[in-house]
Design an enzyme around this catalytic site. Structure first.
Site, short mmCIF file in Angstrom:
data_model
loop_
_atom_site.label_atom_id
_atom_site.label_comp_id
_atom_site.label_asym_id
_atom_site.label_seq_id
_atom_site.Cartn_x
_atom_site.Cartn_y
_atom_site.Cartn_z
N ASP A 48 0.86 -1.18 0.00
CA ASP A 48 0.00 0.00 0.00
C ASP A 48 0.89 1.23 0.00
OD1 ASP A 48 -3.13 0.47 0.48
OD2 ASP A 48 -2.04 2.08 1.49
N PHE A 74 -32.00 -10.75 1.03
CA PHE A 74 -32.18 -9.43 0.43
C PHE A 74 -33.66 -9.09 0.20
CE2 PHE A 74 -27.82 -10.47 -0.33
CZ PHE A 74 -27.15 -9.27 -0.19
N CYS A 79 -20.23 -1.34 -3.06
CA CYS A 79 -20.41 -2.18 -4.25
C CYS A 79 -21.65 -1.85 -5.06
CB CYS A 79 -20.43 -3.65 -3.85
SG CYS A 79 -18.87 -4.26 -3.20
N ARG A 109 -19.32 -9.91 1.80
CA ARG A 109 -20.25 -8.97 2.41
C ARG A 109 -19.56 -8.28 3.57
NH1 ARG A 109 -24.63 -13.03 4.31
NH2 ARG A 109 -22.68 -14.14 4.71
N ARG A 112 -20.00 4.79 2.47
CA ARG A 112 -20.13 5.05 1.05
C ARG A 112 -21.57 4.86 0.58
NH1 ARG A 112 -14.85 1.69 -0.82
NH2 ARG A 112 -15.46 0.53 1.05
N THR A 156 -13.37 -5.12 -8.63
CA THR A 156 -14.48 -5.26 -9.58
C THR A 156 -14.22 -4.37 -10.78
OG1 THR A 156 -16.00 -5.69 -7.74
CG2 THR A 156 -16.98 -5.06 -9.85
#
Length: 438
Positions: A30, A252, A263, A154, A331, A122
């Site tokens: 990083d 869900f 995401c 998740r 987010r 992704t």
């Protein structure tokens, strides 16, 4: 086997820690010195249950290291994972791949021997082939294969999801790379976890399609909840009934203030953009995005309505601001829409979140941060549940009512019993349940 993980964000750090737990030698690279120092001490810069312990154990065992120096880590690696951010690009909603391609340019000079370069981030369809094209131009002499290995983690249960996956998906077209990836995931395959090898394009699209479908389920049940309120049905009973159908499943199907997180919003936006550019628009998914955006706005309206049509000069206690429990991730959280709308309408907002304050403070200016839920509701005219943290379920509603100036409880996650709330003297409002059961 030696692994280099480029990027120590959510996906990179969880993956690095879990691979080291499997017994592999992992170096996580990083470029943030403060984060590196924190991680070297065995402290995660993100909140994820169990991650600190997992990191500390594998650092002590010598299997997990952190570095700001990319070269030696890439040079020694059999596999290099790209786990850098792919945020939504401003203006067009597409995934911003500048960090991915920047990492590719940085690692290229250090490739030494056959190396599998794998996207964990992704990324849109075609990214793996573009990475291969760029590497061919940068290092025509190097031996490598480019794969796609999207994560399906998740937040809040990422370690469990990594070590007990529904499936592991690997996109590749190289036999040597498949041997390496089979070895990497052998600790899971020997426990009968499905490891699927598909084309790179299929793997890339499957990740987006999975998240888009889950987002669709959330928007679907939110609209069904609205319909339930109009016709006198109970959304929890409806969701339970349809969820028993194995073709649908019960995951869900919990109504709320809309989806958020790292995401779903960006992946839905990206697949919409990809489909449009491919002249094959996904009109259903486009509507999902619209429904979700409007959902967050509508929830602020619900709170105002519950407060007799106005929140001006009223105190609103907001319980939970992260997009979901067991994370500090802010987010695209619904709170980022709902709280400012309440403030704009003249409300004073008091907030408590078990883990979200550090991330949320710069995003929610003007709110009063509280030490716990009881502190937040002190003197409040209206209490609002935005995030279903378990500790809120145990709230003593009678004591809560006594601490409040008003008597309105708006439960946007349906975590309380309507009877218990009313017995405590509260005017209770929830999602998708008739007044008699509300």
């Amino acid at each position: 086997m030696k692994i280099c993980m480029i990027g120590a964000g959510y996906v990179g750090l969880v993956s690095a820690a879990c691979f080291s737990e499997f017994g592999f030698d992992v170096t996580c690279v990083d470029n943030n010195p403060e984060r590196l120092k924190q991680m070297e001490e065995g402290r995660s810069p993100i909140y994820e249950p169990g991650l600190d312990d997992l990191m500390a154990r594998n650092i002590a065992a010598g299997r997990l290291r952190f570095s700001g120096d990319l070269g030696p880590a890439v040079k020694a690696a059999d596999i290099v994972f790209l786990a850098v951010g792919t945020p939504m690009r401003r203006g067009d909603g597409h995934a911003d791949l500048s960090y991915v391609y920047g990492a590719v340019e940085e690692l290229a000079p250090y490739l030494d021997g056959f190396t599998v370069i794998t996207t964990k981030s992704t990324v849109p369809v075609g990214t793996s082939r573009e990475i291969q094209r760029r590497l061919a131009a940068l290092r025509p002499d190097a031996e490598y294969a480019v794969c796609s290995n999207p994560e399906f983690l998740r937040e809040g249960s990422a370690i469990q999801d990594f070590t007990h996956p529904d499936r592991v998906l690997v996109g590749l077209d190289d036999a040597r790379a498949q041997e390496v990836m089979e070895k990497l995931y052998k600790p899971l395959s020997i426990r009968n976890a499905p490891v699927m090898f598909v084309s790179r394009e299929s793997a890339e699209l499957a990740k987006y399609a999975a998240n888009a479908f889950l987002a669709l389920k959330i928007s679907f049940i939110n609209e069904i909840a609205d319909l339930c309120e109009e016709v006198g049905a109970n959304v929890q009973e409806v969701a339970s009934a349809i969820g028993k159908d194995r073709r649908i499943g019960d995951k869900f199907l919990h109504p709320g203030p809309g989806y958020g997180g790292s995401c779903f919003p960006k992946d839905v936006s990206a697949i919409i953009r990809t489909a449009r550019e491919s002249k094959s628009p996904l009109s259903i998914i486009e509507q999902v995005q619209i429904v979700n955006d409007e959902r967050k706005i509508a929830m602020a309206g619900r709170i105002v309505k519950a407060a007799n049509g106005s929140v001006r000069d009223k105190t609103i206690a907001v319980l939970g601001v992260t997009f979901k429990p067991n994370t500090d991730d802010m987010r695209d959280a619904p709170s980022l829409v709902i709280v400012p709308m309440l403030q704009e309408r003249g409300a004073t907002v008091r907030v408590y979140d078990p883990q979200g304050q550090k991330q949320a403070e710069p995003l929610l200016p003007g709110v009063t941060w509280c030490a716990d839920a009881n502190d937040a509701i002190l003197g409040a005219d209206v209490a609002v549940v935005l995030t279903e943290w378990n500790e809120f379920r145990a709230l003593d509603l009678k004591a809560a009512r006594a601490r409040m100036s008003g008597d309105v409880l708006v439960d946007l996650r349906n975590i309380f019993s309507a009877d218990a709330a009313r017995a405590a003297g509260l005017r209770y409002h929830s999602i998708g349940r008739p007044v008699s059961a509300d």
